[in-house]
Design an enzyme around this catalytic site. Structure first.
Site, PDB file in Angstrom:
ATOM      1  CE  LYS A 157     -26.461 -13.211  -1.722  1.00 38.68           C
ATOM      2  NZ  LYS A 157     -25.269 -12.436  -2.133  1.00 38.68           N
ATOM      3  CE  LYS A 265     -20.718 -13.423  -6.587  1.00 42.82           C
ATOM      4  NZ  LYS A 265     -20.181 -12.762  -5.389  1.00 42.82           N
TER       5      LYS A 265
HETATM    6 MG    MG Z   1     -21.006 -12.846  -1.687  1.00 44.37          MG
END
Ligand code: MG
Length: 346
Positions: A157, A265
């Site tokens: 990230k 997702k």
């Molecule tokens: Mg992402």
């Protein structure tokens, strides 16, 4: 037929930092499907992500309750009721996903939701190791932990600390490990500005980066299209898929931006039905994809992993984003088990 809602709160072992804030608690709603005529039970998890899901609202539970009552009032088998509600539930992906999981669990009478080698415990799914945002030392230490566990694909990230430090971290890693040893994926969660994105991607590209997720914020399709066309690193869409629910709009997004990958997702991107639809549209356009969990408990994680195995398997080579099982101190026991960088149903 009864569909009960059981609210749950899970506690993170370590606060989970993202570009949208730091999570310490995770709220989700379990759906429990029962029927007087059967001893079977179906459990599914509805887990919207605060500040990210289109459904995130103080009225979430009220809406979920209405959906459950609607399901109870319909006629037919659980699968027939679900089929009739799927279109209606497009704007509520986490609720749809929870309902789909509960119905599959009920109908199959088992937590093995699909008849695949993964669900039967015969093969595993490779996953990427996720290194959360932190300062450079923390991120380096977390990466070393992942390597020690045997991960070959690590996702960072980025976009939280300053860019020079992030580049320095990735340069340090590449001095020790070549692209054959570690595949580096990055996720900016929309942190770059359009003006900065291309020079930052040029800098990153010196270190053999597999992909960059969501370099700029969502809802900027034309700007994202320019970046995707010019980027030396394959661009993947994640947040941009949220709220794009109809097949026509999905096709329009893919045709406008032409990303290299989309990252799905189910809790955010249309449940199981919507995820399958995205993957079919992407395949028609030679756009790659992988599936990731979204901080669900083991109930949701198990369903996401089994969906990935059903869609991409058998013999999945591309690491999926399913490494969130160890995040909570009070997770629900399920037969999903992480061994090194491989996820198993045991
Ligand atoms: Mg992402």
């Amino acid at each position: 037929m009864k569909l009960n809602i059981i609210p749950r709160t899970f506690h993170f072992r370590q606060p989970a930092g993202t570009s949208r804030g730091v999570y310490t608690l995770r709220k989700s709603w379990m759906l429990e499907l029962t029927d007087a005529s059967s001893s079977c039970k179906g459990i599914g998890e509805c887990a919207p992500l605060p500040a990210l899901s289109q459904e995130d609202s103080p009225h979430y539970e009220d809406t979920l309750r209405e959906i459950c009552r609607h399901f109870e009032r319909l006629d037919g088998t659980p699968q027939e009721r679900l089929d009739r509600m799927t279109n209606l539930l497009r704007p509520y992906p986490s609720m749809l996903f929870g309902l789909e999981t509960a119905v599959l669990h009920f109908v199959r009478g088992s937590v093995r939701l699909f008849d695949t080698p993964f669900s039967r415990g015969e093969e595993s799914i490779p996953i990427n190791g996720l290194v959360w945002m932190g300062n450079r030392d923390e991120m380096y230490r977390r990466m070393e932990e992942k390597l020690a566990k045997g991960f070959h694909c690590i996702k960072f990230k980025i976009g939280a600390i300053d860019f020079d430090s992030e580049i320095a971290l990735i340069r340090d890693i590449r001095q020790r490990f070549g692209p054959q040893d570690i595949e580096i994926r990055t996720d900016a969660n929309g942190a770059f500005s359009e003006a900065d994105a291309l020079w930052k991607l040029d800098e990153l590209a010196r270190y053999d980066i597999h992909s960059i997720e969501q370099p700029i914020r969502q809802h900027q399709w034309e700007a994202m299209a320019r970046i995707a066309a010019a980027s030396p690193i394959p661009v993947a869409l994640d947040e941009d898929l949220i709220g794009v629910n109809s097949p026509a709009m999905k096709a329009e997004l893919l045709d406008t931006v032409r990303p290299a990958y989309i990252i799905l997702k189910p809790s955010l991107h249309g449940g199981m039905a919507g995820t399958r639809e995205w993957i079919a549209l992407a395949r028609q356009r030679n756009i790659g994809s992988w599936i990731t969990s979204a901080l669900e408990s083991n109930v949701g994680l198990s369903a996401v992993a089994q969906l990935a195995a059903d869609v991409y398997g058998p013999g999945i080579q591309m690491p999926q984003g399913l490494g969130t099982g160890q995040l909570f101190t009070d997770n629900i026991p399920m037969p999903v088990l992480l061994e090194g960088s491989e996820l198993w149903m045991r």
